[in-house]
Design a protein around this motif. Structure first.
Motif, short mmCIF file in Angstrom:
data_model
loop_
_atom_site.label_atom_id
_atom_site.label_comp_id
_atom_site.label_asym_id
_atom_site.label_seq_id
_atom_site.Cartn_x
_atom_site.Cartn_y
_atom_site.Cartn_z
N VAL A 151 -36.31 -18.66 -35.37
CA VAL A 151 -36.60 -18.04 -34.08
C VAL A 151 -35.43 -17.13 -33.74
N LEU B 18 -34.12 -15.26 -30.51
CA LEU B 18 -34.35 -15.07 -29.07
C LEU B 18 -33.66 -13.81 -28.60
N ARG C 33 -39.15 -12.21 -28.47
CA ARG C 33 -38.43 -12.99 -29.48
C ARG C 33 -39.13 -12.79 -30.81
N MET D 133 -40.61 -14.92 -34.09
CA MET D 133 -40.91 -16.27 -34.57
C MET D 133 -41.43 -16.21 -36.00
N THR E 85 -32.65 -21.53 -34.24
CA THR E 85 -32.70 -20.39 -33.32
C THR E 85 -31.40 -19.60 -33.29
N THR F 100 -29.62 -16.22 -31.11
CA THR F 100 -29.83 -15.47 -29.88
C THR F 100 -29.15 -14.10 -29.94
#
Ligand code: UDP
Ligand code: MG
Length: 317
Positions: A121, A123, A163, A165, A194, A196
């Motif tokens: 992921v 973000l 985001r 995925m 994840t 960021t």
């Protein structure tokens, strides 16, 4: 795995964004050409627009076969539109983003780079929300604070739906069967590795926000009721404290009556107590109502959205 075979789906909900279709396309396309080794598809969901959004999206499909359009039968709301787009996306990774260019497409190559390095992921966090009205910044901050205090699920602050995925995450998301979908919460709930990235949130490219204060309030309630039952349980404790306090007060009154006799005044305090307890009870019934209403809607098992038509360059259906 061979990168050259990878596809990334960009999922975009459109609700009365006619004036933004062209802008969106112009901002997005040059970027996509600069990401080597990735094929893109752009899944545009028309969420029951009443302007010329659909017409413009369909014209785009005719010009560029990477575009696909999912036309919903009416306005189902952003969460449902996003769900529709994610359900129809075929890519190895999916990037939901807004049509109004508040989510900068320039971030997409960086997201893909982080994904290629192994993130499941990626973000996008708004490092500043100055483009949003002050009231919205404030209420958003409160929402995150209250939500994260009540719920075990911690929503990352200042992160929207924008985001990337990986397919494993998308499949996990699709396995969540609830019909009323608070996407931000569901995204966080599935977890995964994840990374960021920060970005500056911009002002809307054109048109106005589709979310009124009332809609946002209900959206916040949806978020809180989706991930915690604490508001339901708290009444046991409030009731217990009230019962203990009134027990002590009753004992005091009995004692005082025995010592100094019957005391007639007390109308005001009586009325305040009755109204206060009555209001507490109404609030608690209201909280029950919020949950029961959602249970009721959920038990109907209605689909989250209905597709009227799909427009793909090759297969029209
Ligand atoms: N949107 C939608 N259905 C709705 C409301 C909004 O598909 O019922 C879309 C809208 O077209 C936009 C995105 O959701 O692409 C975000 O909406 P908006 O920009 O109004 O929200 P804000 O940025 O003000 O939170
Ligand atoms: Mg917006």
């Amino acid at each position: 795995m061979n990168d050259s075979t990878k596809t990334v789906s960009i999922v975009v909900p459109f609700f009365n964004e006619g004036e933004n279709v062209q802008r969106f396309r112009e901002a997005l396309l040059p970027l996509l050409d600069n990401v080597p080794g990735i094929a893109f598809e752009i899944v545009c969901v028309d969420d029951g627009s009443s302007d010329n959004t659909l017409e413009r999206l369909v014209a785009t499909v005719r010009q560029d076969s990477r575009f696909r359009v999912i036309e919903l039968s009416r306005n189902f709301g952003k969460e449902a539109a996003l769900t529709a787009g994610i359900d129809h996306a075929r890519g190895d990774a999916v990037i939901p983003m807004d049509a109004d260019l508040q989510d900068p497409p320039e971030l997409i190559p960086d997201m893909i780079a982080a994904w290629r390095k192994g993130a499941e992921v990626v973000l996008a966090r708004r490092s500043d929300r100055r483009a949003d009205p002050v009231l919205k910044q404030r209420t958003a901050a409160w929402f995150y604070r209250i939500h994260n205090r009540l719920s075990n699920l911690k929503l990352p602050e200042n992160v929207g739906d924008f985001r990337l995925m990986d397919r494993v995450v998308v499949d996990a998301l699709k396995s969540l069967t609830e019909q009323q979908r608070f996407m931000k919460g569901l995204f966080a709930w599935v977890g995964f590795k994840t990374v960021t990235l920060d970005y500056q949130r911009r002002a809307r490219a054109g048109g106005g926000s589709k979310f009124s204060g009332w809609k946002l309030w209900n959206f916040a309630l949806e978020g809180i009721t989706s991930f915690t039952t604490l508001p339901l349980k708290i009444w046991t404790y409030i009731g217990l404290i009230g019962a203990l306090a009134s027990g002590a007060y009753a004992a005091y009154i009995v004692m005082r009556t025995l010592v100094v006799g019957i005391d007639v005044p007390g109308y005001a305090s009586l009325l305040v107590a009755v109204l206060f307890i009555g209001s507490l009870q109404l609030i608690s019934i209201g909280v029950l109502g919020e949950y029961i209403g959602r249970i009721y809607m959920e038990t109907k098992r209605r689909p989250t959205y209905i597709v009227r038509h799909r427009f793909d360059r090759d297969e029209e259906s």
